[in-house]
Scaffold this active site. Structure first.
Site, PDB file in Angstrom:
ATOM      1  N   LYS A 109       0.826  -1.220   0.000  1.00 21.40           N
ATOM      2  CA  LYS A 109       0.000   0.000   0.000  1.00 21.40           C
ATOM      3  C   LYS A 109       0.858   1.266   0.000  1.00 21.40           C
ATOM      4  O   LYS A 109       0.408   2.323  -0.420  1.00 21.40           O
ATOM      5  CB  LYS A 109      -0.982  -0.034   1.154  1.00 21.40           C
ATOM      6  CG  LYS A 109      -2.017  -1.122   0.909  1.00 21.40           C
ATOM      7  CD  LYS A 109      -3.116  -1.168   1.909  1.00 21.40           C
ATOM      8  CE  LYS A 109      -4.138  -2.227   1.521  1.00 21.40           C
ATOM      9  NZ  LYS A 109      -3.608  -3.601   1.613  1.00 21.40           N
TER      10      LYS A 109
HETATM   11  C1  LIG Z   1      -4.165  -4.731   0.873  1.00 21.47           C
HETATM   12  C2  LIG Z   1      -3.315  -5.946   0.714  1.00 21.47           C
HETATM   13  C3  LIG Z   1      -3.645  -6.962  -0.237  1.00 21.47           C
HETATM   14  C4  LIG Z   1      -4.880  -6.914  -1.093  1.00 21.47           C
HETATM   15  O1  LIG Z   1      -4.835  -5.931  -2.090  1.00 21.47           O
HETATM   16  P1  LIG Z   1      -6.170  -5.442  -2.791  1.00 21.47           P
HETATM   17  O2  LIG Z   1      -5.775  -4.294  -3.648  1.00 21.47           O
HETATM   18  O3  LIG Z   1      -7.089  -5.031  -1.661  1.00 21.47           O
HETATM   19  O4  LIG Z   1      -6.722  -6.587  -3.555  1.00 21.47           O
HETATM   20  C5  LIG Z   1      -2.774  -8.045  -0.359  1.00 21.47           C
HETATM   21  N1  LIG Z   1      -1.668  -8.159   0.422  1.00 21.47           N
HETATM   22  C6  LIG Z   1      -1.350  -7.223   1.334  1.00 21.47           C
HETATM   23  C7  LIG Z   1      -0.137  -7.419   2.176  1.00 21.47           C
HETATM   24  C8  LIG Z   1      -2.135  -6.080   1.513  1.00 21.47           C
HETATM   25  O5  LIG Z   1      -1.798  -5.157   2.439  1.00 21.47           O
END
Ligand SMILES: *Cc1c(COP(=O)(O)O)cnc(C)c1O
Length: 497
Positions: free
Chosen positions: A112
């Site tokens: 993120k």
């Molecule tokens: C948020 C997240 C995901 C999922 O991603 P999306 O865009 O919500 O599908 C997968 N792995 C980690 C470590 C995350 O923080």
């Protein structure tokens, strides 16, 4: 070519990229999508010679067409700097026959950061461009990861404040420590007595409180949102798929134009949607593998064409994928409905009222480039152990779900195309589950002792993000009830509730 943004529910008239980023969600409740997906205008040879920042500019300029070159380049330079622990920003590691695209080298060691380190700059630039004098107040409810990544992104960014609500007893000790030690005089973190849904509902209620909105406006504030439905988070995520293709070409791992597969561990469907946009821009992707954990709503959807959230919610070792409503899927549904806002709205209404909907056969045909897979808790742990024993490389639990799904796909189909797996978190974020999978006894040790153990086992240094919070002082100790959230917001902003 100018790109404007319209709502997936069909309401309102198209608006500029900067206006869409400021609004977050459309007035009719829909998500903003570009009127058309632009095509790349650089060759792969050119991309193969670019740094991450250069590739970011080439991709983002095609979407954020009302930003000037200088504005975009400034945003990019401020985002992808020494907050990342490697100059390449997103390194690629080859292990056991796949390429792991490591998206976890930013401030909070999860993917993120890739979008949340640039969103604050895109947003403050957007405010200037749209003559907004108010301070932007970001409100976020988090189940753990998003909150910290948003805090780190917005901390001390001029013209913004950020308020994060998290369930007081619903996040991991490391996650809580990461948030309550957050520095920055514009940051505010509150634990609520309730679960994530309570926090989420509370934030939504504050957003739709007109009286509060007016009061804020008169004091020079306005709310905005940093969650993954903001188009300003989706666009920066397209970059790393394009960048990784250039990097593989540079290293001689693929030929120009060669088709690859991409595997994405999925929750809210944001990250894999970015890969889908990249494909539509011209990135030669053969299959998009959507990997779920035991909350396999998306696997079932790709199998049957029915999206059904009526099922038990499973708590897994990959908590950031424990999601039953994948908000960003709406953008795909809208696209396979031929850009028909009414058709999409009808399906989303069904989801709201009955918790499920079925797409038509015609729409389902449009999904042939996707492959849905899932991995059980057991399969995920076995995969972490297997890759570690074969190569010494340690996967986090989310990446391991993707890797396990890829193994099943490879066996099922015999497809031997080169494959990029989105590696979404550092194993140091989920130390306990990772070490347990490898076979270490973790029962006694605290999370920081485990980080040292993992460092030994994986032969990599403990990331700065973990070292920093080991001894950091708690700065935020606010706690409130579910119905006390609006008052907390007013207190922090110094206005009367
Ligand atoms: C948020 C997240 C995901 C999922 O991603 P999306 O865009 O919500 O599908 C997968 N792995 C980690 C470590 C995350 O923080």
């Amino acid at each position: 070519m100018e790109i404007l943004y319209k709502s997936t529910r069909g309401g309102g008239s198209p608006i500029t990229a900067s206006a869409a980023i400021l609004k977050g969600l459309a007035d009719d409740g829909g998500l903003f999508v570009p009127e058309q997906i632009p095509s790349l205008d650089r060759t792969w040879e050119e991309f193969s010679g670019m740094t991450y920042g250069e590739a970011a500019y080439e991709v983002m300029k095609l979407y954020l067409t009302d930003y000037t070159e200088e504005e975009l380049k400034t945003c990019i330079a401020r985002a992808y700097d020494s907050k990342f622990d490697t100059e390449v920003i997103a390194p690629i590691v080859e292990a056991d026959g796949a390429y792991y695209l490591e998206l976890f080298h930013g401030a909070t060691i999860a993917f993120k950061d890739m979008a949340l380190s640039i969103l604050p700059h895109l947003m403050t630039t957007a405010a200037k461009k749209n003559n907004i004098k108010n301070e932007i107040v970001i409100l976020t409810a988090t189940s753990g990861d998003t909150g910290k990544a948003a805090l780190a992104g917005f901390a001390d960014v001029e013209g913004t404040r950020i308020i994060v609500f998290y369930p007081k007893s619903g996040v991991s000790p490391i996650q809580e420590k990461q948030m309550v030690t957050q520095k920055g005089k514009n940051t505010f973190v509150v634990g609520i007595h309730g679960n994530f849904d309570d926090a989420q509902s509370g934030v939504k209620a504050i957003f739709s409180d007109r009286e509060l909105k007016e009061k804020l406006d008169s004091q020079g504030f306005q709310f905005s949102s940093a969650n993954s439905i903001n188009i300003g988070r989706l666009v920066p995520q397209i970059v790393y798929y394009i960048y990784s293709y250039g990097a593989l070409l540079r290293e001689g791992k693929i030929k120009s134009g060669e088709e690859i597969n991409v595997v994405v561990p999925t929750g809210n469907f944001g990250n894999i949607l970015a890969a889908y946009y990249a494909k539509n821009m011209g990135l030669p992707i053969a299959k998009l593998l959507c990997a779920s954990n035991e909350n396999k709503v998306l696997f079932d959807f790709f199998q049957s064409g029915v999206y059904d959230r009526n099922r038990e919610f499973v708590l897994t070792s990959s908590p950031s994928m424990d999601i039953l409503i994948s908000s960003n899927l709406e953008r795909l549904i809208y696209k396979i409905a031929g850009g028909d806002g009414e058709k999409n709205t009808a399906l989303m209404r069904e989801l709201g009222s009955c918790g499920k909907y079925r797409i038509t056969e015609e729409m389902k045909k449009e999904l042939s480039e996707f492959y849905g897979g899932y991995a059980t808790e057991q399969e995920t742990a076995v995969r972490i152990r297997t890759v570690y024993e074969k190569t010494g490389y340690v996967l986090d639990t989310h990446t391991a779900v993707a890797s396990a799904v890829y193994e099943k796909y490879r066996q099922e189909t015999g497809d031997s195309r080169k494959t990029v797996i989105a590696s979404t978190a550092s194993p140091f974020k989920f130390t306990r589950s990772v070490l347990q999978a490898i076979g270490t006894d973790c029962s006694e040790a605290d999370d920081f002792v485990l980080a040292d153990e993992l460092s030994r086992v994986a032969n990599v240094a403990v990331p700065k993000a973990v070292e920093e919070i080991r001894s950091a002082a708690v700065i935020h100790d606010h706690v409130c009830e579910k119905d006390g959230m609006a008052k907390m917001v007013c207190d922090f902003l110094g206005i009367d509730a």
